[in-house]
Enzyme design. Structure first.
Site, PDB file in Angstrom:
ATOM      1  N   ALA A 247      -6.228   0.813  -6.097  1.00 48.39           N
ATOM      2  CA  ALA A 247      -6.760   1.475  -7.291  1.00 48.39           C
ATOM      3  C   ALA A 247      -6.989   2.948  -7.024  1.00 48.39           C
ATOM      4  O   ALA A 247      -7.076   3.385  -5.877  1.00 48.39           O
ATOM      5  CB  ALA A 247      -8.082   0.825  -7.717  1.00 48.39           C
TER       6      ALA A 247
ATOM      7  N   ILE B 112     -22.487   6.815   1.302  1.00 48.57           N
ATOM      8  CA  ILE B 112     -22.885   6.455   2.670  1.00 48.57           C
ATOM      9  C   ILE B 112     -21.898   7.007   3.683  1.00 48.57           C
ATOM     10  O   ILE B 112     -22.298   7.561   4.712  1.00 48.57           O
ATOM     11  CB  ILE B 112     -23.056   4.926   2.813  1.00 48.57           C
ATOM     12  CG1 ILE B 112     -24.367   4.499   2.135  1.00 48.57           C
ATOM     13  CG2 ILE B 112     -23.039   4.495   4.283  1.00 48.57           C
ATOM     14  CD1 ILE B 112     -24.694   3.026   2.240  1.00 48.57           C
TER      15      ILE B 112
ATOM     16  N   ASP C 209       4.005   1.479  -4.089  1.00 49.26           N
ATOM     17  CA  ASP C 209       2.966   1.685  -5.086  1.00 49.26           C
ATOM     18  C   ASP C 209       2.933   0.459  -5.994  1.00 49.26           C
ATOM     19  O   ASP C 209       3.974  -0.159  -6.246  1.00 49.26           O
ATOM     20  CB  ASP C 209       3.310   2.951  -5.887  1.00 49.26           C
ATOM     21  CG  ASP C 209       2.174   3.426  -6.767  1.00 49.26           C
ATOM     22  OD1 ASP C 209       1.863   2.728  -7.758  1.00 49.26           O
ATOM     23  OD2 ASP C 209       1.614   4.500  -6.495  1.00 49.26           O
TER      24      ASP C 209
ATOM     25  N   ASN D 229     -22.005  -0.857  -4.863  1.00 52.74           N
ATOM     26  CA  ASN D 229     -21.529   0.263  -4.044  1.00 52.74           C
ATOM     27  C   ASN D 229     -21.175  -0.194  -2.633  1.00 52.74           C
ATOM     28  O   ASN D 229     -22.056  -0.520  -1.830  1.00 52.74           O
ATOM     29  CB  ASN D 229     -22.577   1.371  -3.987  1.00 52.74           C
ATOM     30  CG  ASN D 229     -22.676   2.120  -5.297  1.00 52.74           C
ATOM     31  OD1 ASN D 229     -23.114   1.571  -6.305  1.00 52.74           O
ATOM     32  ND2 ASN D 229     -22.254   3.371  -5.301  1.00 52.74           N
TER      33      ASN D 229
ATOM     34  N   TYR E  35     -12.914   6.101 -15.103  1.00 51.06           N
ATOM     35  CA  TYR E  35     -12.757   5.106 -14.039  1.00 51.06           C
ATOM     36  C   TYR E  35     -13.334   3.761 -14.474  1.00 51.06           C
ATOM     37  O   TYR E  35     -12.711   2.710 -14.290  1.00 51.06           O
ATOM     38  CB  TYR E  35     -13.441   5.594 -12.757  1.00 51.06           C
ATOM     39  CG  TYR E  35     -13.572   4.529 -11.696  1.00 51.06           C
ATOM     40  CD1 TYR E  35     -12.450   4.065 -11.015  1.00 51.06           C
ATOM     41  CD2 TYR E  35     -14.812   3.972 -11.388  1.00 51.06           C
ATOM     42  CE1 TYR E  35     -12.563   3.067 -10.045  1.00 51.06           C
ATOM     43  CE2 TYR E  35     -14.941   2.988 -10.424  1.00 51.06           C
ATOM     44  CZ  TYR E  35     -13.808   2.544  -9.759  1.00 51.06           C
ATOM     45  OH  TYR E  35     -13.926   1.548  -8.814  1.00 51.06           O
TER      46      TYR E  35
ATOM     47  N   SER F 240     -15.604  -3.293 -10.876  1.00 50.76           N
ATOM     48  CA  SER F 240     -16.629  -2.366 -10.410  1.00 50.76           C
ATOM     49  C   SER F 240     -17.871  -2.414 -11.281  1.00 50.76           C
ATOM     50  O   SER F 240     -17.799  -2.682 -12.491  1.00 50.76           O
ATOM     51  CB  SER F 240     -16.056  -0.943 -10.435  1.00 50.76           C
ATOM     52  OG  SER F 240     -17.065   0.025 -10.235  1.00 50.76           O
TER      53      SER F 240
ATOM     54  N   ASP G 258       0.858  -1.184   0.000  1.00 48.84           N
ATOM     55  CA  ASP G 258       0.000   0.000   0.000  1.00 48.84           C
ATOM     56  C   ASP G 258       0.891   1.230   0.000  1.00 48.84           C
ATOM     57  O   ASP G 258       1.884   1.274   0.736  1.00 48.84           O
ATOM     58  CB  ASP G 258      -0.910   0.005   1.244  1.00 48.84           C
ATOM     59  CG  ASP G 258      -2.140   0.876   1.077  1.00 48.84           C
ATOM     60  OD1 ASP G 258      -1.978   2.094   0.822  1.00 48.84           O
ATOM     61  OD2 ASP G 258      -3.259   0.356   1.201  1.00 48.84           O
TER      62      ASP G 258
END
Length: 309
Positions: A78, A188, A56, A173, A144, A120, A36
Site C-alpha cells: 500500500a 515510534i 507492483d 499504529n 489515505y 487501518s 513487492d
C-alpha cells in the site's frame, strides 16, 4: 498439532509488516510467495526461503498466479503516507484502490481461498467515542483513510459475486523492528532514530494526542490467525490502550536512560487527535491478543537498533 502447509502470497512482503508476516508463515511451514516493488520494501528484510517477484500490485501478475497454486493472499502492499495522500490523492488511490482491485481479479481467476486485507484505523476519522469498536462510524479525514476503506467494499462485493472469502484487519499504529524512520515511518520509528542519535524529537501539536501502538510481531500473528478465522469479518488489531505522544517520549527516555526534550511544531492536516481501538472482537473471533506491552515492544526495538548505531 502440525500446521497444514499452504501456499501464501504476501504483497508488500519486503516491507515493515509484510516481512514479519513472511517470517512467521515460514516458521509455520507455509510456502511463501512475495510480490513487492521495493518502493519502500527492502531486500534485507526478505526471508531467503520466500519466492520473490519484483512487481507492483498494479502490474500483470499472471506469472505469479500461474506458477503457484496460491491458496491465501495476505495483502499488505500500500501507499501508507497520510501526508503524501493529501498531496497526491490520484497516486494514493491508484496504488491502494486500483492495485487492490487488480489483485482481487487475479484471486478470483485463480481460485484463491481467502484474502486477508490490511486496513487501518484511519478509516474511522475523528472518533465519536473511545475506544473505537468495529461498529464505529467510518468517516476518514485523509485520502489515505478513504483509499484504505474503499477496498473493504470491493472485498465484500467480490465475496458475494465470486465466493472469495476475506478478513479485513484494521490496524492501530504499528511499530517495531524494520520500520523505516525515513519517509513514511511511524512516530515510534522516527523517535527511535532521534533518541539513538541523541537528537531531540519533534512533536506536531501539543503532544497530548493519543494513539494505540501495537507491536509488529503481534500484527503478524493476527494475520496468520485470520487465515483460518474471521470469515467475512472486519476486526480491529490493537492493544486497546491509548498513549499520548508526550508519554511516549517519557517512556523512551526511561528505556534509553536519556533526558531528551521534544521540539513542538504546528499540528499537521489530517492528523487525528485521540484514538484507541477496542480489540475484543479479535480476541473472540481470531483467538488473538497482543503479547507485547508498549514498554516490551519498545525495548525490543531499541535493542535491535542499538547494534546499528
Amino acid at each position: 498439532m502440525e500446521n497444514k502447509v499452504n501456499t501464501v502470497l504476501v504483497t508488500g512482503g519486503a516491507g515493515f509488516i509484510g516481512s514479519h508476516i513472511v517470517d512467521q508463515l515460514i516458521e509455520n511451514n507455509h510456502q511463501v510467495v512475495v510480490v513487492d516493488n521495493f518502493s519502500t520494501g527492502k531486500e534485507e528484510n526478505l526471508n531467503e526461503q520466500a519466492e520473490v517477484f519484483d512487481l507492483d500490485i498494479r502490474d500483470d501478475l499472471t506469472t505469479v498466479f500461474s506458477k503457484f497454486d496460491i491458496e491465501y493472499v495476505i495483502h499488505q502492499a500500500a501507499q501508507i503516507d497520510i501526508q503524501k495522500s493529501i498531496a497526491a490523492p490520484d497516486f494514493d488511490s491508484d496504488v491502494n484502490v486500483t492495485g487492490t482491485v487488480n489483485l482481487l481479479n487475479y484471486c478470483t481467476e485463480y481460485d484463491v481461498k481467502k484474502v486477508v486485507y490490511a486496513s487501518s484505523a484511519a478509516v474511522y476519522g475523528q472518533p465519536e467515542y473511545l475506544g473505537i469498536d468495529e461498529e464505529h462510524l467510518v468517516n476518514p479525514i485523509s485520502f489515505y483513510g478513504v483509499s484504505k476503506h474503499t477496498p473493504e467494499h470491493y472485498l465484500k462485493v467480490f465475496s458475494e459475486l465470486y465466493d472469495l472469502d476475506y478478513t479485513i484487519l484494521r490496524y492501530a499504529n504499528a511499530y517495531g523492528i524494520r520500520q523505516d524512520p525515513k519517509g513514511e515511518g511511524g512516530v515510534i520509528s522516527i523517535f527511535v532514530d532521534k533518541f539513538l542519535s541523541g537528537e531531540n524529537p519533534t512533536i506536531f501539536g501539543d503532544g497530548e494526542q493519543t494513539r494505540d501502538f501495537v507491536y509488529v510481531d503481534d500484527i503478524a500473528a493476527a494475520n496468520l490467525a485470520a487465515m483460518d478465522n474471521g470469515s467475512e469479518e472486519i476486526i480491529n488489531i490493537s492493544c486497546n490502550q491509548q498513549t499520548s505522544v508526550n508519554q511516549l517520549v517519557d517512556l523512551m527516555n526511561d528505556i534509553v536512560d536519556t533526558d531528551l526534550e521534544a521540539n513542538y511544531e504546528e499540528e499537521r492536516a489530517g492528523d487525528i487527535r485521540y484514538s484507541y481501538l477496542i480489540n475484543d472482537k479479535a480476541k473472540e473471533v481470531l483467538d488473538w491478543e497482543p503479547q507485547y506491552s508498549l514498554e516490551e515492544g519498545l525495548k525490543e526495538t531499541f535493542d535491535y537498533y542499538k547494534n546499528k548505531y
